[in-house]
Motif scaffolding. Structure first.
Motif, short mmCIF file in Angstrom:
data_model
loop_
_atom_site.label_atom_id
_atom_site.label_comp_id
_atom_site.label_asym_id
_atom_site.label_seq_id
_atom_site.Cartn_x
_atom_site.Cartn_y
_atom_site.Cartn_z
N GLY A 12 0.80 -1.22 0.00
CA GLY A 12 0.00 0.00 0.00
C GLY A 12 0.83 1.26 0.00
N GLY A 13 2.04 1.18 -0.60
CA GLY A 13 2.91 2.34 -0.66
C GLY A 13 3.76 2.55 0.57
N ILE A 14 3.70 1.64 1.54
CA ILE A 14 4.46 1.77 2.78
C ILE A 14 5.43 0.60 2.89
CG2 ILE A 14 4.30 2.01 5.29
CD1 ILE A 14 2.89 4.25 3.74
N GLY A 15 6.62 0.85 3.36
CA GLY A 15 7.62 -0.20 3.51
C GLY A 15 7.21 -1.21 4.57
N PRO A 16 7.45 -2.51 4.32
CA PRO A 16 7.07 -3.55 5.29
C PRO A 16 7.70 -3.36 6.67
CG PRO A 16 7.63 -4.52 3.17
CD PRO A 16 8.00 -3.08 3.08
N ALA A 17 8.94 -2.91 6.73
CA ALA A 17 9.59 -2.73 8.03
C ALA A 17 8.88 -1.65 8.85
CB ALA A 17 11.06 -2.36 7.84
N ARG A 18 8.45 -0.59 8.18
CA ARG A 18 7.75 0.48 8.89
C ARG A 18 6.39 -0.02 9.39
NH1 ARG A 18 8.21 6.51 6.99
NH2 ARG A 18 10.22 6.02 7.92
N ILE A 19 5.71 -0.82 8.59
CA ILE A 19 4.42 -1.37 9.01
C ILE A 19 4.61 -2.26 10.24
CG2 ILE A 19 2.54 -2.92 8.34
CD1 ILE A 19 3.02 -1.96 5.43
N ALA A 20 5.61 -3.13 10.19
CA ALA A 20 5.87 -4.03 11.32
C ALA A 20 6.21 -3.25 12.58
CB ALA A 20 7.00 -5.00 10.96
N GLU A 21 7.01 -2.21 12.42
CA GLU A 21 7.39 -1.39 13.58
C GLU A 21 6.18 -0.71 14.18
OE1 GLU A 21 10.49 2.25 14.62
OE2 GLU A 21 9.67 2.07 12.59
N VAL A 388 -18.65 3.89 4.64
CA VAL A 388 -17.45 4.49 4.07
C VAL A 388 -16.29 3.52 4.25
CG1 VAL A 388 -15.90 6.50 4.13
CG2 VAL A 388 -18.33 6.78 4.70
N GLU A 389 -15.43 3.42 3.25
CA GLU A 389 -14.22 2.60 3.38
C GLU A 389 -13.02 3.36 2.82
OE1 GLU A 389 -14.41 -1.24 1.59
OE2 GLU A 389 -16.28 -1.81 2.62
N PHE A 390 -11.90 3.25 3.52
CA PHE A 390 -10.64 3.64 2.88
C PHE A 390 -9.96 2.37 2.42
CE2 PHE A 390 -9.39 3.23 7.36
CZ PHE A 390 -8.24 2.48 7.28
N ILE A 391 -9.39 2.42 1.25
CA ILE A 391 -8.80 1.25 0.61
C ILE A 391 -7.35 1.56 0.30
CG2 ILE A 391 -8.92 -0.27 -1.42
CD1 ILE A 391 -12.01 0.54 -1.41
N CYS A 392 -6.46 0.70 0.76
CA CYS A 392 -5.02 0.97 0.67
C CYS A 392 -4.47 0.57 -0.70
CB CYS A 392 -4.28 0.27 1.78
SG CYS A 392 -4.81 0.77 3.43
N ALA A 393 -5.14 1.06 -1.74
CA ALA A 393 -4.75 0.80 -3.13
C ALA A 393 -5.41 1.86 -3.99
CB ALA A 393 -5.19 -0.60 -3.57
N PRO A 394 -4.90 2.09 -5.19
CA PRO A 394 -5.55 3.06 -6.08
C PRO A 394 -6.96 2.58 -6.46
CG PRO A 394 -3.31 2.55 -6.82
CD PRO A 394 -3.65 1.56 -5.77
N GLY A 395 -7.79 3.50 -6.85
CA GLY A 395 -9.16 3.16 -7.22
C GLY A 395 -9.69 4.09 -8.29
N PRO A 396 -10.95 3.92 -8.65
CA PRO A 396 -11.91 2.98 -8.06
C PRO A 396 -11.68 1.56 -8.54
CG PRO A 396 -12.94 4.16 -9.86
CD PRO A 396 -11.58 4.78 -9.69
N LEU A 397 -12.16 0.60 -7.73
CA LEU A 397 -12.07 -0.81 -8.09
C LEU A 397 -13.28 -1.17 -8.95
CD1 LEU A 397 -11.12 -2.13 -4.54
CD2 LEU A 397 -9.57 -1.56 -6.43
N MET A 398 -13.06 -2.10 -9.87
CA MET A 398 -14.10 -2.44 -10.83
C MET A 398 -14.77 -3.79 -10.56
SD MET A 398 -13.88 0.30 -12.42
CE MET A 398 -15.19 -0.07 -13.58
N ASN A 399 -14.11 -4.69 -9.83
CA ASN A 399 -14.69 -6.01 -9.63
C ASN A 399 -14.07 -6.68 -8.41
OD1 ASN A 399 -12.17 -7.30 -10.49
ND2 ASN A 399 -12.75 -6.73 -12.58
#
Length: 460
Positions: A12-21, A388-399
């Protein structure tokens, strides 16, 4: 928490190490704030398999489930005294707030008059016309869950069409109805991964195509062997997928042309308006299902049918062999359901309530979008009325295929725990937030502030 693949360059645009921390820091803050809860539930509740009364309670991303002391309106308080602004609202079961006063009064009144007796009460006299007026279909039945209602409605669809197959959209959710548990993987229909004890090939009697794909739907229905298409108006319980312009018109046209019934499941999309997405956007289903919030939090669901389906089903019943229909549970249609449902329909699901919900949901949508833009995150926000939802990816989603690929479980888990530590609770299985009639502007502001603080931590 899911194990993070540190080989990934970003989630989602964030480094895995930062997410884990972030997760580890926030998980420790969560534990420190809940010493009583951790002592009681940290190693599981005694007597329960897996340490919880229902297995999915272990799917919350917090180190252990929150042990609730009380909930009122749009606030939950745990046994350690932590108060949370609740935007999960029981994953829609308490969409109109916890214990709405009219529903609480109705429950108290009925409690002294009997809770179940397999017979209608006076409240049932009011409910039939209320359902007709609100949702537009003429004939209704009561069940206990949306799963039950969907299962019963699909049985009727098969009975009146004489067809075995149903069709679902990839990524769908209709409770635990077996035949809807199919997915497309690499373009091939398969049983949904993870099903327990499932040895049947569910794709034998269920077709699956992508949402918003009218060409694929046309091809699937062309054999005139599908009894029913079952769908939500908007794909939920995943990363939210909105219908493209013309999709619902095309869906209705293709189902009618092939003698296929259309079942609209509004259990989540009742967030759209007092009559759901169906009434707001003029859908014309043959069958309609609504569960979760219809009785203000008391387990109940409804399913309705058109005049044509009712006539055909009555004719079917006149000639079918005697015996159990396979529909109905002993506690369905009980007087407690009737009392709570009447109060919800008459006094809770009002135009005024929905106006408040929609205004704050629009504000939340704009506020979250502004934070995403400010921190240049490759995320987006989607909304269906008060949902309402925030989605950690670009959108809109189609399917549904895109929705599944958009999930970022490790990132979402870290965000969820960080939000809890800032006094905000959102749905655990996806980034869903509901606005209830009891939700205040101050609560929405606190959610936006907390979301901004977490975004700042992730992008610092």
């Amino acid at each position: 928490m899911n194990v993070i693949d540190h080989a990934k360059t970003s989630i989602g645009g964030i480094g895995p190490a930062r997410i884990a921390e972030l997760y580890e820091i926030e998980a420790e803050v969560f534990r420190q704030a809940r010493p009583k809860s951790m002592a009681i539930i940290g190693n599981g509740l005694p007597g329960f398999f897996g340490g919880v009364p229902m297995h999915w309670m272990n799917d919350w991303p917090t180190p252990f489930p929150i042990l609730v002391d009380s909930a009122k309106g749009a606030t939950i308080t745990d046994i350690d005294g932590n108060r949370l602004d609740d935007f999960c609202l029981g994953d829609t079961g308490s969409m109109f707030g916890h214990s709405p006063p009219p529903v609480a009064r109705a429950i108290r009144r009925q409690a002294g008059r009997g809770l179940t007796y397999m017979l209608p009460s006076e409240d049932a006299l009011a409910i039939g016309p209320l359902l007709q007026q609100r949702f537009g279909l003429p004939f209704w039945q009561i069940a206990t869950t949306a799963t039950d209602a969907n299962r019963f409605a699909l049985r009727v669809a098969r009975a009146v069409t004489g067809r075995e197959k149903i069709l679902v959209f990839n990524g769908c959710y209709h409770g635990s109805v077996d035949e809807t548990m199919v997915r497309l993987i690499d373009g091939r229909p398969v049983n949904r991964p993870g099903l327990a004890g499932e040895f049947r090939d569910l794709t034998r009697a269920a077709d699956v195509v992508e949402f918003n794909d009218l060409s694929a739907l046309d091809a699937a229905l062309r054999g005139n062997d599908v009894a029913c298409v079952i769908t939500e108006p908007v794909l939920t319980n995943s990363c939210m997928v909105l219908p493209e312009a013309g999709f619902h018109d095309g869906l209705r046209r293709l189902t009618r042309a092939t003698g296929t019934l259309l079942l609209i499941d509004e259990t989540h999309t009742i967030s759209t308006g007092p009559g759901g997405y169906t009434r707001k956007f003029g859908l014309e289903p043959d069958l309609f299902v609504l569960g979760k919030p219809i009785a203000g939090g008391v387990p109940a669901s409804v399913w309705g049918m058109s005049e044509d389906v009712a006539t055909r089903y009555a004719a079917y019943n006149r000639v079918k062999e005697p015996g159990y229909s396979g529909m109905g549970t002993t506690l369905s249609g009980n007087p407690l359901q009737f009392a709570a449902m009447r109060a919800t329909l008459e006094e809770v699901m009002t135009d005024e309530a929905y106006g408040h919900m929609d205004r704050l949901a629009r504000r939340l949508d704009a506020g979250l979008t502004a934070v995403i833009d400010r921190y240049r995150l490759p995320w987006h926000v989607s909304r269906a009325g008060a949902r309402v939802e925030f989605i950690c990816a670009p959108g809109p989603l189609m399917n549904g295929g895109q929705a599944e690929a958009a999930h970022a479980p490790e990132l979402e888990a870290a965000i969820h725990v960080a939000l809890v530590n800032r006094g905000v609770l959102i749905a655990p299985f996806h980034n869903m937030m509901l606005i209830s009639p009891a939700t205040s502007a101050a609560q929405v502001n606190r959610l936006m502030t907390a979301f901004a603080a977490v975004a700042a931590r992730l992008t610092a």
